[in-house]
Design an enzyme around this catalytic site. Structure first.
Site, mmCIF file in Angstrom:
data_model
loop_
_atom_site.group_PDB
_atom_site.id
_atom_site.type_symbol
_atom_site.label_atom_id
_atom_site.label_comp_id
_atom_site.label_asym_id
_atom_site.label_seq_id
_atom_site.Cartn_x
_atom_site.Cartn_y
_atom_site.Cartn_z
ATOM 1 N N GLY A 1 0.842 -1.196 0.000
ATOM 2 C CA GLY A 1 0.000 0.000 0.000
ATOM 3 C C GLY A 1 0.874 1.241 0.000
ATOM 4 N N MET B 1 2.419 4.886 1.693
ATOM 5 C CA MET B 1 2.979 5.202 3.008
ATOM 6 C C MET B 1 1.854 5.372 4.031
ATOM 7 S SD MET B 1 5.632 8.320 2.402
ATOM 8 C CE MET B 1 4.191 9.362 2.432
ATOM 9 N N LYS C 1 0.921 -0.590 7.284
ATOM 10 C CA LYS C 1 1.619 -1.852 6.988
ATOM 11 C C LYS C 1 2.424 -2.365 8.174
ATOM 12 C CE LYS C 1 3.884 -0.341 3.526
ATOM 13 N NZ LYS C 1 3.274 1.007 3.572
ATOM 14 N N SER C 2 3.152 -1.459 8.834
ATOM 15 C CA SER C 2 3.993 -1.907 9.943
ATOM 16 C C SER C 2 3.135 -2.362 11.117
ATOM 17 C CB SER C 2 4.956 -0.792 10.368
ATOM 18 O OG SER C 2 5.866 -0.536 9.313
ATOM 19 N N ASP D 1 9.654 -6.343 6.676
ATOM 20 C CA ASP D 1 9.096 -4.996 6.525
ATOM 21 C C ASP D 1 9.937 -4.251 5.489
ATOM 22 O OD1 ASP D 1 7.216 -3.072 7.025
ATOM 23 O OD2 ASP D 1 8.155 -2.299 8.854
ATOM 24 N N GLU D 2 9.394 -3.187 4.936
ATOM 25 C CA GLU D 2 10.083 -2.412 3.889
ATOM 26 C C GLU D 2 10.497 -3.315 2.723
ATOM 27 O OE1 GLU D 2 9.784 0.642 4.322
ATOM 28 O OE2 GLU D 2 9.835 1.040 6.471
ATOM 29 N N ALA D 3 9.625 -4.237 2.378
ATOM 30 C CA ALA D 3 9.946 -5.253 1.360
ATOM 31 C C ALA D 3 10.107 -4.652 -0.027
ATOM 32 C CB ALA D 3 8.860 -6.327 1.336
ATOM 33 N N GLN D 4 9.687 -3.404 -0.198
ATOM 34 C CA GLN D 4 9.869 -2.762 -1.511
ATOM 35 C C GLN D 4 11.347 -2.612 -1.856
ATOM 36 O OE1 GLN D 4 8.722 -1.166 1.197
ATOM 37 N NE2 GLN D 4 9.839 0.770 1.451
#
Ligand SMILES: [Zn+2]
Length: 252
Positions: free
Chosen positions: A42, A44, A48-49, A119-122
């Protein structure tokens, strides 16, 4: 009582798959329970976190052991933290980290790793996403990856692109964040010195509020921040009536 086995010889019954053949827990390698690569994405600030920490909480309550990893955490003690005040220690990785080795090293040390939270998988490379898929398929580790969908130019991040290609399950995170106009926020705008920019490096880590980048004496660091906009206001480059933060001068 009638069962579907009626009429079969005992030998025939025993060659059929059934409850007697369900593997004992802990024997997942010989009788693999299906593991999954799940991707939640999604804009910012969409939560997500918070969702990552909720998944970790739910899994650990079932007695499962997880490993949490993140990227771009600039603090000395990396963690996954959410705006609602939750946080959990995490392992900081970079694009050179082999995620299969990371898990195998934990196993070699005698730790269980039943699932991985990323996390921050982008920011993952395509190769790292394939490593996650291998952990799922060959080692039966469940993977939950959380990341941004698109960068400030509205292009998919590399890790996101690969996850969309290979993940078993993909969910767009329920959007909590709104554009200033009230419509659901969809796209991340990069704002430098109060102006929206559409080109530049893919990754400039900044807070969602005003933040400083390293600068030099000759070129003082510009204030870079990110703002979530609806598609229409992204296209128009309109940051809204309150875009000028404290300390910024309004145009006369
Ligand atoms: Zn809008």
């Amino acid at each position: 009582m009638t069962t579907i086995e009626d009429g079969l010889s005992p030998a025939a019954v025993h060659t059929r798959p059934g409850p007697a053949f369900v593997p004992a827990s802990g024997d997942r390698r010989r009788h693999p329970a299906p593991a999954h690569l799940r991707f939640f994405h999604g804009p910012m600030d969409c939560g997500k976190s918070t969702l990552a920490l909720q998944v970790d909480h739910n899994q650990s309550r079932q007695g499962r052991h997880g490993l949490l990893v993140t990227q771009g955490d600039r603090s000395a003690a990396p963690q996954i933290s959410s705006r609602v005040g939750l946080s959990r220690e995490a392992i900081e990785i970079d694009d050179g980290t082999d995620l299969r080795l990371l898990v195998r090293e934990r196993w070699a040390e005698g730790h269980r790793v039943d699932y991985l939270i990323v996390d921050e998988a982008q920011f993952l490379t395509a190769g790292q996403v394939d490593q996650l898929a291998e952990l799922v398929d060959e080692s039966h580790v469940d993977v939950y990856a959380f990341g941004l969908t698109t960068d400030f130019r509205t292009s998919l991040f590399p890790g996101t692109r690969r996850l969309l290609e290979v993940a078993d399950d993909i969910q767009r995170v329920q959007v909590e964040v709104l554009c200033w106009c009230g419509l659901p926020g969809l796209l991340n705008a990069r704002v430098v010195d109060g102006t929206m920019v559409r080109s530049g490096e893919t990754v400039v880590v900044a807070d969602t509020g005003p933040a400083d980048l390293p600068g030099t004496e000759d070129h003082p660091s510009p204030a870079v921040r990110y703002q979530v906009l609806c598609r229409r206001h992204y296209v128009r480059g309109e940051l809204g009536p309150t875009a000028a933060g404290p300390g910024q001068l309004a145009f006369p």
